[in-house]
Scaffold this motif. Structure first.
Motif, PDB file in Angstrom:
ATOM      1  N   LEU A   1      30.643  44.663  33.222  1.00  0.00           N
ATOM      2  CA  LEU A   1      32.088  44.724  33.463  1.00  0.00           C
ATOM      3  C   LEU A   1      32.576  43.474  34.186  1.00  0.00           C
ATOM      4  CD1 LEU A   1      32.466  48.465  34.553  1.00  0.00           C
ATOM      5  CD2 LEU A   1      33.138  47.446  32.372  1.00  0.00           C
ATOM      6  N   ALA A   2      31.803  42.998  35.164  1.00  0.00           N
ATOM      7  CA  ALA A   2      32.191  41.803  35.912  1.00  0.00           C
ATOM      8  C   ALA A   2      32.240  40.575  35.008  1.00  0.00           C
ATOM      9  CB  ALA A   2      31.213  41.570  37.068  1.00  0.00           C
ATOM     10  N   ALA A   3      31.227  40.425  34.140  1.00  0.00           N
ATOM     11  CA  ALA A   3      31.205  39.289  33.215  1.00  0.00           C
ATOM     12  C   ALA A   3      32.354  39.379  32.212  1.00  0.00           C
ATOM     13  CB  ALA A   3      29.865  39.243  32.493  1.00  0.00           C
ATOM     14  N   ALA A   4      32.648  40.583  31.717  1.00  0.00           N
ATOM     15  CA  ALA A   4      33.751  40.756  30.767  1.00  0.00           C
ATOM     16  C   ALA A   4      35.083  40.397  31.414  1.00  0.00           C
ATOM     17  CB  ALA A   4      33.774  42.199  30.260  1.00  0.00           C
ATOM     18  N   MET A   5      35.288  40.830  32.656  1.00  0.00           N
ATOM     19  CA  MET A   5      36.521  40.483  33.370  1.00  0.00           C
ATOM     20  C   MET A   5      36.634  38.977  33.576  1.00  0.00           C
ATOM     21  SD  MET A   5      36.732  43.431  36.296  1.00  0.00           S
ATOM     22  CE  MET A   5      36.959  45.164  35.866  1.00  0.00           C
ATOM     23  N   ALA A   6      35.527  38.344  33.961  1.00  0.00           N
ATOM     24  CA  ALA A   6      35.548  36.899  34.186  1.00  0.00           C
ATOM     25  C   ALA A   6      35.876  36.146  32.902  1.00  0.00           C
ATOM     26  CB  ALA A   6      34.199  36.438  34.741  1.00  0.00           C
TER      27      ALA A   6
ATOM     28  N   LYS B   1      46.571  35.935  37.900  1.00  0.00           N
ATOM     29  CA  LYS B   1      46.401  35.960  39.346  1.00  0.00           C
ATOM     30  C   LYS B   1      46.410  37.379  39.892  1.00  0.00           C
ATOM     31  CE  LYS B   1      48.351  31.366  40.197  1.00  0.00           C
ATOM     32  NZ  LYS B   1      49.423  30.588  40.910  1.00  0.00           N
ATOM     33  N   PHE B   2      47.332  38.194  39.388  1.00  0.00           N
ATOM     34  CA  PHE B   2      47.397  39.594  39.835  1.00  0.00           C
ATOM     35  C   PHE B   2      46.132  40.338  39.441  1.00  0.00           C
ATOM     36  CE2 PHE B   2      48.343  44.012  38.708  1.00  0.00           C
ATOM     37  CZ  PHE B   2      48.748  44.498  39.955  1.00  0.00           C
ATOM     38  N   PHE B   3      45.670  40.098  38.226  1.00  0.00           N
ATOM     39  CA  PHE B   3      44.464  40.763  37.740  1.00  0.00           C
ATOM     40  C   PHE B   3      43.256  40.367  38.585  1.00  0.00           C
ATOM     41  CE2 PHE B   3      40.808  41.080  34.856  1.00  0.00           C
ATOM     42  CZ  PHE B   3      40.917  42.417  34.481  1.00  0.00           C
ATOM     43  N   ARG B   4      43.154  39.086  38.925  1.00  0.00           N
ATOM     44  CA  ARG B   4      42.020  38.609  39.712  1.00  0.00           C
ATOM     45  C   ARG B   4      42.026  39.206  41.123  1.00  0.00           C
ATOM     46  NH1 ARG B   4      42.523  33.327  38.829  1.00  0.00           N
ATOM     47  NH2 ARG B   4      43.692  32.881  40.716  1.00  0.00           N
TER      48      ARG B   4
ATOM     49  N   SER C   1      43.663  42.004  42.117  1.00  0.00           N
ATOM     50  CA  SER C   1      43.552  43.461  42.086  1.00  0.00           C
ATOM     51  C   SER C   1      42.122  43.922  41.834  1.00  0.00           C
ATOM     52  CB  SER C   1      44.483  44.039  41.018  1.00  0.00           C
ATOM     53  OG  SER C   1      44.145  43.547  39.730  1.00  0.00           O
ATOM     54  N   THR C   2      41.355  43.166  41.038  1.00  0.00           N
ATOM     55  CA  THR C   2      39.967  43.553  40.793  1.00  0.00           C
ATOM     56  C   THR C   2      39.064  43.231  41.975  1.00  0.00           C
ATOM     57  OG1 THR C   2      39.647  41.426  39.649  1.00  0.00           O
ATOM     58  CG2 THR C   2      40.076  43.361  38.291  1.00  0.00           C
ATOM     59  N   PHE C   3      39.459  42.236  42.767  1.00  0.00           N
ATOM     60  CA  PHE C   3      38.659  41.890  43.942  1.00  0.00           C
ATOM     61  C   PHE C   3      39.013  42.764  45.149  1.00  0.00           C
ATOM     62  CE2 PHE C   3      38.036  39.406  47.859  1.00  0.00           C
ATOM     63  CZ  PHE C   3      36.676  39.155  47.767  1.00  0.00           C
ATOM     64  N   LEU C   4      40.217  43.329  45.151  1.00  0.00           N
ATOM     65  CA  LEU C   4      40.706  44.087  46.309  1.00  0.00           C
ATOM     66  C   LEU C   4      39.784  45.223  46.741  1.00  0.00           C
ATOM     67  CD1 LEU C   4      43.068  44.198  48.287  1.00  0.00           C
ATOM     68  CD2 LEU C   4      44.217  45.771  46.733  1.00  0.00           C
ATOM     69  N   PRO C   5      39.185  46.008  45.830  1.00  0.00           N
ATOM     70  CA  PRO C   5      38.278  47.076  46.285  1.00  0.00           C
ATOM     71  C   PRO C   5      37.133  46.576  47.154  1.00  0.00           C
ATOM     72  CG  PRO C   5      38.841  47.413  43.997  1.00  0.00           C
ATOM     73  CD  PRO C   5      39.392  46.072  44.375  1.00  0.00           C
ATOM     74  N   TYR C   6      36.677  45.328  46.932  1.00  0.00           N
ATOM     75  CA  TYR C   6      35.590  44.785  47.749  1.00  0.00           C
ATOM     76  C   TYR C   6      36.031  44.595  49.196  1.00  0.00           C
ATOM     77  CZ  TYR C   6      32.008  41.569  49.449  1.00  0.00           C
ATOM     78  OH  TYR C   6      31.021  40.969  50.187  1.00  0.00           O
TER      79      TYR C   6
END
Length: 291
Positions: free
Chosen positions: A84-89, A101-104, A106-111
């Motif tokens: 999933l991480a590779a697909a998002m990247a 930018k929002f997608f990047r 928002s996906t990092f925010l849970p960390y």
């Protein structure tokens, strides 16, 4: 004139880190190894027992049960998360995704959310009586139970995937950002399709970062503690035992069972197992990169 004179300026910059590293890592590690050779008894106090704790641990079925559980967790959860991480990247790097930018972010925010808070959030979502799953059951007439022992490990894996996919995505995206765009332009001029560019240019570039993320993910999976520990009070029955993971077993042995020496031996063995697996992954990665 001073070319043969030792230059200590580098050590002056390193000593603050070196002091902290020694006190928070080296000394505790040495102390853990030291106390693992001793045993605390009600009569006679603490005495030296050599490798007795290690021999007892290797024959402990509860320990091996927890090890196989986190091994299964690692084998299943880590590939899904990294895929999933590779697909998002790759999606972000394609420059065809709107709101990159929002997608990047928002996906990092849970960390950025503490693991305890994340587990509590998902624990309430999973609740069959009070959470989102319970509401869906009432709406659809189903009987889904995310806390059922047969799917509980998958539920914990979902929490971990939600927490760390964005972090690994940034590592992959940073690796892809180093590729010159002129290489993509040259491939397009030669008639390469988007999938051909991904397969021939982008995926090979991810090999180095893939090794790093695999090693970090393996270490993190074998240290699984926060999620099952927090969910233990939310899961009905005894689905999450005190030996559900090696870290939980060591924690309960030390703080509840008053067996700090045995817990230290457990921690040392788990460290050796984790280091051996991580080192094997690193060697395999280095061999593939040298081909």
């Amino acid at each position: 004139m001073n070319r043969h004179k030792p230059d200590w300026r580098g050590w002056k910059f390193m000593w603050p880190f070196a002091v902290v590293f020694v006190f928070v890592f080296i000394i505790p590690l040495v102390y853990a190894v030291y106390i693992s050779f001793y045993k605390k008894q009600m009569i006679g106090g603490t005495r030296f027992v050599g490798l007795e704790n290690y021999g007892k641990l290797l024959a402990d079925p509860l320990f091996w049960s927890s090890v196989w559980r986190v091994a299964l967790f690692t084998v299943v959860q880590v590939p899904i998360m990294l895929f999933l991480a590779a697909a998002m990247a790759l999606c972000i790097d394609s420059m065809k995704l709107h709101g990159t930018k929002f997608f990047r972010i928002s996906t990092f925010l849970p960390y950025a959310v503490p693991a305890v808070v994340s587990t509590l959030i998902w624990g309430f979502v999973y609740g069959a009586k009070y959470g989102l799953v319970g509401s869906l059951n009432d709406l659809l007439g189903t009987h889904i139970d995310m806390f059922d022992p047969s799917v509980l490990l998958a539920s914990i894996g979902n929490i971990n995937t939600w927490e760390f996919t964005g972090y690994n995505m940034l590592i992959f995206y940073s690796s892809l950002s180093t590729i010159p765009h002129s290489l993509y332009e040259a491939a397009s001029i030669d008639g390469a399709s988007e999938w051909k560019i991904v397969r021939s240019i982008k995926l090979p570039e991810l090999r180095g970062s893939l090794a790093i993320t695999v090693i970090f993910s393996i270490i993190g999976s074998f240290q699984l503690f926060n999620e099952p520990s927090i969910l233990q009070s939310m899961v009905p029955g005894n689905a999450i035992t005190t030996y559900y993971t090696p870290n939980m077993y060591a924690y309960n042995l030390s703080f509840s069972g008053n067996q700090a020496n045995y817990a230290a031996a457990l921690a040392i063995v788990m460290a050796v197992i984790t280091m051996a697996i991580a080192y094997a992954v690193q060697l395999k990665s280095m061999k593939e990169q040298m081909k």
